[in-house]
Structures are given as structure tokens and as C-alpha cells.
Design an enzyme around this catalytic site. Structure first.
Site, PDB file in Angstrom:
ATOM      1  N   LYS A  87     -11.002 -20.693  27.629  1.00  0.00           N
ATOM      2  CA  LYS A  87      -9.773 -19.876  27.702  1.00  0.00           C
ATOM      3  C   LYS A  87      -9.731 -18.894  26.528  1.00  0.00           C
ATOM      4  O   LYS A  87      -9.367 -17.747  26.682  1.00  0.00           O
ATOM      5  CB  LYS A  87      -8.531 -20.762  27.697  1.00  0.00           C
ATOM      6  CG  LYS A  87      -8.382 -21.625  28.929  1.00  0.00           C
ATOM      7  CD  LYS A  87      -7.048 -22.340  28.991  1.00  0.00           C
ATOM      8  CE  LYS A  87      -6.897 -23.427  27.968  1.00  0.00           C
ATOM      9  NZ  LYS A  87      -7.831 -24.559  28.118  1.00  0.00           N
ATOM     10  N   CYS A 176       7.911 -30.679  26.338  1.00  0.00           N
ATOM     11  CA  CYS A 176       6.571 -31.122  25.923  1.00  0.00           C
ATOM     12  C   CYS A 176       6.529 -31.836  24.580  1.00  0.00           C
ATOM     13  O   CYS A 176       5.623 -32.632  24.358  1.00  0.00           O
ATOM     14  CB  CYS A 176       5.579 -29.966  25.951  1.00  0.00           C
ATOM     15  SG  CYS A 176       5.791 -28.726  24.693  1.00  0.00           S
ATOM     16  N   MET A 177       7.460 -31.584  23.690  1.00  0.00           N
ATOM     17  CA  MET A 177       7.298 -32.138  22.346  1.00  0.00           C
ATOM     18  C   MET A 177       8.510 -32.899  21.812  1.00  0.00           C
ATOM     19  O   MET A 177       8.468 -33.427  20.706  1.00  0.00           O
ATOM     20  CB  MET A 177       7.007 -30.995  21.349  1.00  0.00           C
ATOM     21  CG  MET A 177       5.661 -30.355  21.521  1.00  0.00           C
ATOM     22  SD  MET A 177       4.328 -31.540  21.727  1.00  0.00           S
ATOM     23  CE  MET A 177       4.540 -32.556  20.294  1.00  0.00           C
ATOM     24  N   GLY A 398       1.034 -28.691  22.981  1.00  0.00           N
ATOM     25  CA  GLY A 398       0.421 -27.974  24.091  1.00  0.00           C
ATOM     26  C   GLY A 398       0.631 -26.477  24.050  1.00  0.00           C
ATOM     27  O   GLY A 398      -0.029 -25.745  24.772  1.00  0.00           O
ATOM     28  N   GLN A 399       1.547 -26.012  23.205  1.00  0.00           N
ATOM     29  CA  GLN A 399       1.847 -24.577  23.158  1.00  0.00           C
ATOM     30  C   GLN A 399       1.553 -24.036  21.757  1.00  0.00           C
ATOM     31  O   GLN A 399       1.636 -24.768  20.772  1.00  0.00           O
ATOM     32  CB  GLN A 399       3.305 -24.328  23.510  1.00  0.00           C
ATOM     33  CG  GLN A 399       3.673 -24.847  24.895  1.00  0.00           C
ATOM     34  CD  GLN A 399       5.064 -24.398  25.311  1.00  0.00           C
ATOM     35  OE1 GLN A 399       5.256 -23.266  25.713  1.00  0.00           O
ATOM     36  NE2 GLN A 399       6.026 -25.284  25.192  1.00  0.00           N
TER      37      GLN A 399
END
Lengths: 773, 79
Positions: A87, A176-177, A398-399
Site C-alpha cells: 500500500k 477502533c481504539m 489502524g489509522q
């Protein structure tokens, strides 16, 4: 000598391969000399963190004639040391998709029509004013992202909390966190990991808790594999609910039943006591014990309320609590053999081993997410393997700026850039820096993300501005929240770079400048802040999210609060923001340092990054220096060991819905795929989503690879192709679906249950029926 | 007009023949490592269809243990 553009591209491709090879095979040499050329000198290389995951790989971006033309890994970056994943290598192509949004759009008579961006900004400000007038300031909301730059998040927090005076600010990092945050807060009193990626160069035992690291954090996983190659004693334990590429690379793959990680973590602690592997001196000096409420619910009802009440307890009670978690008892709950539980405990307890635990969504997207975070900290605290090189628990993000923007700036309903809205001192501190009246910052949090969309559905919220995220793909129980946006009297603004299912429900679309089309900073998983400068111009009228917020703020009359010029506003924002963290426990680097370095780790004190927090030898913020650590986030300097039980998931497989559904990501695509699906190489690699099924389940249901399958949950159904024995395989009775493909909205099936403490939804467990279509 | 680079790991017994074969291929350039069993293979093709054909050829080559794409640049003629 001059070379053609094609020769240049070939040299670039070779250069990337050389870099990758040198990372995979240290010392490898190739008989190839890079040609020098006048054309090559036209390329300017500039540093930036990667736009995608939370690893924060350093990139060097080649810019020529106003266009980003090349990418290579930054060898100066301590994160990736020159290596990138697929990516990262293709990241700049995400700038140049054919359908980039270049003009603002407004819905007129049901149709989106292009308008000058000034008109769209005017309309947004007008709608905010009208909504406040008709329904009150808490009817206005903003929903941002862990992909927001730090200045984006800071401007949003100042506008919403300091200027408008509402705590209706949330970000998708809640999805997510949030459990990692509440886990850290409840155990240590401060958020974010104590260690850093350099732990990988010191550890010899890596526990991956529900973490398919080889696909989700491939560069970090490469570092672990390299550690294993050079230190053969190294062990990788993949503790997961399905077999993945990570399992294949691991020394031991141990599968557990969904939700039962809670029981296994307690069983490991039980076994550590039984085998007398506890570091009693560490425990006595640095830990105390707490228990909280049990049977705490799952947040499935609107306006769900929960407040945990920590109660002091002691070592004897803790040992008694653990008696319910003998390996034999837990084997029945988890499917993990007592032998494997003892094996894991033996590694954590081995005094000759350095142990790191990594996790990401598997532990965080969990209806007991805070608890499982607490329990893994318990293991490390019991054996004293924490806050020193090669030892510690570490939640990966994840970000790219879930930490830097959402957790550090505090773009959540209960947070301020420093402290909580409930704390009068924190509100006073913020009002002084923002130069706004103290009384304007509300003392009460309003809505977490799920509840914010429920409030939109109910009509308590009427206006929502969504930036840099795609909730019409990512919200669990999606249909309810998509229908909510379409209700009469709702007004939705979406700032985006490409058309998505979220722009499809917008009343106004603002075209955003992406990543290197503007200046910014991200903060990665290891507390590293990374700056990049604007390298290329955004297309058309596209504007940075920060500047969009400033333009709207000024139209609302907050020019005094947002006085900065367009060319210097990022520097001014950084200087103002870092006043919030001007203390040894969280000091950030100054602007010039960030511009110069490939990222630095906070606390950044006296020109040095702090790699291991709480370590009395390494962390300048420690005060009690009579032991190895000072957990200064808690008043007494001790971490809390929590008594957290196993509790079942809210929805389990049943006669009508006999399979567990798990959702997640794949290596080639990032989150909802709005960027990576526009990169041809990545799109071709995985062109569509699919459902992974165990081959024996498939055989029983007469399903072959590639067959169309109908998945049904109590909330909806989709048709999707079956995948058998491809990159991963779930156990019997489970299926897995990646969520990157907007053509297969798997979140129409997922359940909007969440951890009552973190309020983070569980995307890993709900019940579905599987049928051949 | 795609330009793609790969890391290619040959089967030990096929290393020499694979190197000769790829070196002779009209759309491939091969740079073998001097001290490891790995090649850098760069494909430079006139269009996506040819690129696909070359990639399939590489992927299916019996002398290759593993092929990993590293860098890709696709420029269509109209660009």
C-alpha cells in the site's frame, strides 16, 4: 547524460526493489549502478508519513513538475528503515483517481449540483446557525477521524467545544481504539503505550492477541521476522480466532473461541501464580488491585448509561478470583487446551525471556474490550515485564493518526486536548488557551459515536459534519444509521476526496485536499509525531479539512479564535496546541524539530524522545525513583490489576443463525477501500470482497469456491462469493468477511453492541446464517 | 505502459536456466543478487494486456519459488 521518462521509471522500480531486498535479506548486493541523469535531478524528494495504517512508515515522495511521481521508503525513518508495504509503495496513486472530487456540491431538488466552494461554506455556516436557533447547540455535531491530521482535529475541537459550546464531537477512532484508551486509563491512568517499536529489536517472544499482523501491519511484522532470523530463540505465538498468514509464519498458532480470550488471559495469570512465576517484589512495589462492576450490559439500547465503580481489593482476593480460571476449566470455555494455556504462561513467566504482546482490533472491537486490555496488562504486571526494552503490552493502531489526533488532541465527546470535559481544571485550562469563556465549554459528555448516530435517528441531532471517514460503510447495524441520515430535517455535510456511500447521503459535499496536498502532522502507534509539508496542489477547489473548519468558524463569527493566515496556520495551530502538553509527561517537539526529523516520540524533553515511559531510568517524567518504574498516571504511582471476569458475547450462534461472523481487513486494501480501490494494482489484486468459509462447512452446505452465498443476520442479508482455502481459513462454525468493498456492505449484518466502558462496537462477533444462493 | 518490479526467488536447481530465460525475454530485465538466491525482475510492457501476459508467465514459471511485486507504475498512452 539525459534519460527518458521510461528509463527513469524503470530505475525507480529497480530502486524500490533494491530497498525491499536489502530489508528482507540484509547484506544482499546487486551489480546495478543507478544511472545519474539530468532528468533525475528534476525530482525533489520530500519526507512524509504514510497515509494509510497506524504504523507510521516514513516515505520519501518524489515530486516532479507539480506531481507526485514516485515513492520510496525513508531509510532515515526509525519506524520502517526504508521498507514499505504494497500500500505504501502505491500510495501516491491514491491522489490521482479519475473521480477525485474537485468541486463543492449542494443537494438542490434532490440532485447534487456543483457550486463554488464559497457558496457551500456559506450554506454550512447558515445551517449550523439555523439548527442552533431551532433545536439548540447540542443538535449540531461533527464526526471526524483517525485520519484527520492533528491540526484538523485541533481546529474541530476548538470550534465545537470552545466556540459553539457543544461536546458533540466524535471520531471514528471510537470504532477502533477506544478500548485501548480505556484499558490504559483504567490500569495506568494515562493513555497510549509505554513502549515503542524498538521493543522488536530486544524481545524474543512475541504474543499476537487476535492480530493478523502479517497483513495489517506488514512492515512491523517484517521487523519481527527479521528479529527471528537473527535471533533463532525468538518465538511468535499467534493467538487468534482464525488461521491467517500470520499463523503460518508463527511458531505456534493457538485458536480460541470468540470472546473467550477473557478467560484465557485469566487462566494464564492463574498458571503464573501456580508455577510461582510472579515477580512479587514488582507486584508489591508497583501494583494495587481493583474490581469493578460485572454483568455490565452491551449498549444495545438507545441512551444506554453505564459508569464503572472501581473498588479496592487485594492480592488474596485476586488469587481467589483466579481459581475460577484453571486451565482445565478454561479449556471448556475457550477450546484452547490446558496444555497450550500452560505453554503460554510458561513463556510469559520465563525470567530469561523478553516478552511483548501486540494487539489491534481483535481485542479492541470487543464488547468487553476494556476488560481484555486490562487482563493483558495484568499478565505483564504480574511478571514485571513492562516499560523496559523488549517487554510490554502494545496496542497497535489502524489509522495514521488515531493516536496523534483523536487520543492526543482529544476529539471525542468526553475529551479536551488535555484532560476530560468533566474536570473543571481541564475546562479552565482549555478556555485560557483558547481565549473563550470558561462557561462555554460544557461539563457533560454527550454522545459516543454509536449513540451520536442514534441521536441523529431520533432527531436529537439535526446537523452532522463528517470529515475524512466513511460511516455509511463502517457503522455497525448500518441500515438503521443510513436510514437516519435520510430522515426529514437532517442536514449532512461530508468532506471527502472521492465519492463514497457517505457522500451519497450528503446534503453538501466539500472536496478535501488529501495528505501531501496540504501541510500536516500525524501521530502513530508508538507516540511518534510526524510532519510533512505541502508538496503538490490539490485539484480544483479542494481545500484542507483544517481550512474548511476555519472558513466555517469565521462565518460563524469566530474570527478572533481562528486568526491565522492560510500560509502559516499549521505552524500557529501546532504552537497553540502544544501549550496543552507542555509538561514532562507529554511534551511535544517544536515545529522546527518536526520539520527536520522523520518523527519524534513524546514525551520529547531536552531534545530527546522518550522510548519507554514510566521507566525510572529513561522517562524524565518519573518522580518516585526508588524502583524500576513509576506509574505516575495514578496518584499513588501504582498500576491497577483488575479482577475482570469472562462474560459471554451478546449474540452467539443459534439454531437460526448458526455461524459466528467476523469482519476485518486485507493486506491490499485500507479500511473501506475508498482510496486503495482506486489504485489499479491493489484493486486488481483483490477486486471484490468475499466470505471465507471452512471447507468442511462449505462441503456440508454444498458450497464451492467462488459460489454465491447468502449471509443473513437478524439485521439483514447480503449475497457474496465464497472463498475456500485462500489466504486465510476460519474454524468450523465461523465465517469472515473483509469490509473494504462498498458493494458488499457487511455492516448491514453486524450488531451495534459495544463495550460499556469504552463504547467501542464489536465487529468481530455476531451470528449469521450461511446458505448457497 | 506499465513498469513493474518484482523480487523473484528461483528454485536453486533452476537458477541458471531461469536467469538465462528471463534475460532473453523481450519485456524483462533481470538483475541477479551477487550473494543470495534472489533476482530483481523489471517488466516494461507497452500495454496492460501485455503486462498481464508477462505477469502470468512469471507467476506460472516452474523455476520460480516465489514472486513478490514491489513497485508498479501504470501510465496509459493517453496520459
Amino acid at each position: 547524460m539525459t534519460i527518458s521518462r521510461r528509463e527513469f521509471l524503470k530505475n525507480l522500480a529497480i530502486g524500490s526493489a533494491l530497498t525491499a531486498a536489502s530489508q528482507l535479506i540484509p547484506g544482499v548486493s546487486f551489480a546495478w549502478e543507478k544511472p545519474t541523469s539530468q532528468h533525475g535531478s528534476d525530482i525533489t524528494w520530500k519526507k512524509a508519513p504514510c497515509r494509510f495504517c497506524g504504523t507510521g512508515c516514513g516515505l520519501l515522495i518524489g515530486v516532479s513538475e507539480g506531481r507526485a511521481v514516485a515513492v520510496k521508503g525513508d531509510p532515515q525513518s526509525a519506524v520502517n528503515k526504508g521498507l514499505l508495504c504494497v500500500k505504501g509503495y502505491h500510495s501516491i496513486q491514491a491522489l490521482y483517481g479519475e473521480d477525485r472530487l474537485k468541486k463543492a456540491m449542494i443537494r438542490k431538488n434532490g440532485q447534487m449540483v456543483e457550486v463554488p466552494i464559497k457558496e457551500a461554506l456559506d450554506l454550512i455556516a447558515q445551517k449550523i446557525k439555523e439548527t442552533i436557533q431551532s433545536h439548540g447547540k447540542d443538535a449540531v455535531s461533527m464526526y471526524g477521524s483517525g485520519q484527520w491530521t492533528i491540526p484538523d482535529g485541533y481546529a474541530a475541537s476548538k470550534l465545537m467545544k470552545g466556540c459553539i459550546g457543544t461536546n458533540n464531537l466524535e471520531a471514528n477512532a471510537r470504532l477502533c481504539m477506544a478500548s485501548a484508551v480505556t484499558g490504559f486509563m483504567t490500569t495506568f491512568g494515562l493513555d497510549e503505550p509505554m513502549g515503542c517499536y524498538e521493543d522488536m529489536d530486544h524481545a524474543d517472544t512475541f504474543f499476537l492477541w487476535g492480530n493478523n499482523m502479517s497483513e495489517m501491519h506488514p512492515v512491523l511484522f517484517s521487523r519481527i521476522l527479521e528479529r527471528k532470523r537473527t535471533h533463532p530463540r525468538t518465538l511468535i505465538i499467534d493467538f487468534a480466532t482464525r488461521s491467517t498468514r500470520t499463523s503460518v509464519a508463527a511458531d505456534r498458532s493457538i485458536l480460541f473461541r470468540p470472546q473467550s480470550d477473557l478467560a484465557v488471559a485469566n487462566a494464564i495469570c492463574y498458571e503464573l501464580f501456580r508455577t510461582q512465576r510472579i515477580d512479587l517484589s514488582f507486584l508489591q512495589k508497583h501494583c494495587s488491585f481493583r474490581k469493578g462492576k460485572t454483568q455490565i450490559g452491551y449498549g444495545l439500547q438507545d441512551k444506554f448509561a453505564f459508569q464503572d465503580t472501581p473498588e479496592i481489593t487485594n492480592l488474596d482476593e485476586y488469587k481467589k478470583f483466579l481459581e475460577d480460571y484453571t486451565p482445565e476449566k478454561v479449556e471448556k470455555i475457550s477450546g484452547v487446551s490446558a496444555e497450550d494455556i500452560r505453554y503460554m504462561a510458561s513463556l510469559y513467566g520465563d525470567p530469561t525471556r523478553n516478552v511483548v504482546s501486540y494487539w489491534c482490533m481483535g481485542m479492541n472491537q470487543h464488547t468487553r474490550g476494556t476488560w481484555i486490555n486490562n487482563l493483558v496488562y495484568n499478565i505483564h504486571l504480574l511478571v514485571g515485564k513492562i516499560s523496559r526494552p523488549g517487554n510490554g503490552p502494545f496496542s497497535l493502531t489502524g489509522q495514521p493518526s488515531a493516536c496523534g489526533t483523536v487520543r492526543e488532541v482529544g476529539t471525542l465527546t468526553h475529551k479536551l486536548p488535555k484532560g476530560m470535559v468533566m474536570d473543571p481544571k481541564a475546562r479552565k485550562f482549555a478556555s485560557d488557551i483558547w481565549k473563550v469563556p470558561y462557561s462555554r465549554i460544557p461539563a457533560k459528555p454527550t454522545y459516543d459515536t454509536v449513540e451520536m448516530f442514534r441521536a441523529l435517528d431520533r432527531g436529537d441531532i439535526r446537523f452532522m459534519w463528517i470529515q475524512t471517514t466513511n460511516p455509511m460503510v463502517t457503522m455497525p447495524n448500518l441500515r438503521r444509521y443510513r436510514d437516519a441520515t435520510k430522515k426529514q430535517g437532517r442536514f449532512i455535510v461530508v468532506s471527502e476526496i472521492y465519492p463514497t456511500p457517505t457522500t451519497a447521503i450528503a446534503d453538501v459535499i466539500l472536496p478535501s485536499a488529501m495528505w501531501i496536498e496540504r501541510e500536516g502532522m500525524f501521530g502513530n502507534s508508538e507516540r511518534r509525531t510526524q510532519h510533512w509539508e505541502k508538496m503538490v496542489n490539490p485539484p480544483g477547489d479542494a481545500m484542507s479539512d483544517t481550512w474548511q473548519i476555519i472558513e466555517v468558524a469565521r462565518r460563524l463569527g469566530f474570527t478572533k479564535e481562528f486568526p491565522w493566515s492560510e500560509d502559516k496556520h499549521i505552524e500557529h495551530i501546532w504552537n497553540e496546541y502544544t501549550r496543552f502538553h507542555d509538561n514532562p509527561a507529554h511534551r511535544m517537539a517544536d515545529y522546527e524539530t518536526l520539520k527536520r526529523e522523520s518523527g519524534v516520540i513524546w514525551p520529547y524533553v531536552n531534545g530527546r524522545s522518550t522510548q519507554w515511559r514510566y521507566n525510572t531510568q529513561l522517562d524524565p517524567a518519573t518522580k518516585r525513583r526508588n524502583g524500576a518504574v513509576d506509574f505516575y498516571g495514578k496518584p499513588e504511582g501504582k498500576a491497577w490489576i483488575w479482577l475482570r471476569p469472562y462474560e459471554a458475547a451478546p449474540e452467539e450462534p443459534s439454531k437460526d443463525y448458526p455461524f459466528w461472523l467476523n469482519t476485518g481487513r486485507v493486506l491490499e486494501h485500507w479500511h473501506t477501500g475508498s482510496m486503495t480501490r482506486r489504485i489499479p494494482t491493489l484493486h486488481q489484486a483483490v477486486p471484490a470482497s468475499y466470505v471465507e468459509i471452512h471447507p468442511l462447512d462449505a462441503k456440508r452446505l454444498n458450497i464451492r469456491h467462488g459460489d454465491k452465498v447468502k449471509l443473513t443476520s437478524p439485521r439483514g442479508s447480503i449475497l457474496i462469493n465464497a472463498s475456500l482455502n485462500q489466504r486465510a481459513c476460519p474454524p468450523l462454525g465461523q465465517v469472515f468477511v473483509p469490509f473494504f468493498d462498498e458493494n458488499y456492505l457487511i455492516n448491514e449484518l453486524t450488531l451495534d453492541a459495544y463495550c460499556p466502558i469504552s463504547r467501542q462496537p464489536d465487529y468481530k462477533k455476531c451470528a449469521v446464517r450461511v446458505e448457497r444462493a | 505502459m506499465p513498469v513493474i518490479s518484482y523480487l523473484a526467488y528461483p528454485e536453486k536447481q533452476h537458477r541458471a536456466t531461469l536467469l538465462a530465460e528471463l534475460s532473453a525475454h523481450p519485456y524483462c530485465e533481470v538483475i541477479p543478487a551477487e550473494n543470495a538466491d534472489v533476482f530483481i525482475v523489471v517488466t516494461d510492457t507497452p500495454d496492460r494486456q501485455t503486462d498481464e501476459t508477462v505477469r502470468t508467465y512469471l507467476e506460472q514459471h516452474h523455476g520460480l519459488l516465489c514472486l513478490a511485486m514491489i513497485h508498479g507504475q501504470v501510465e496509459d498512452p493517453q496520459e
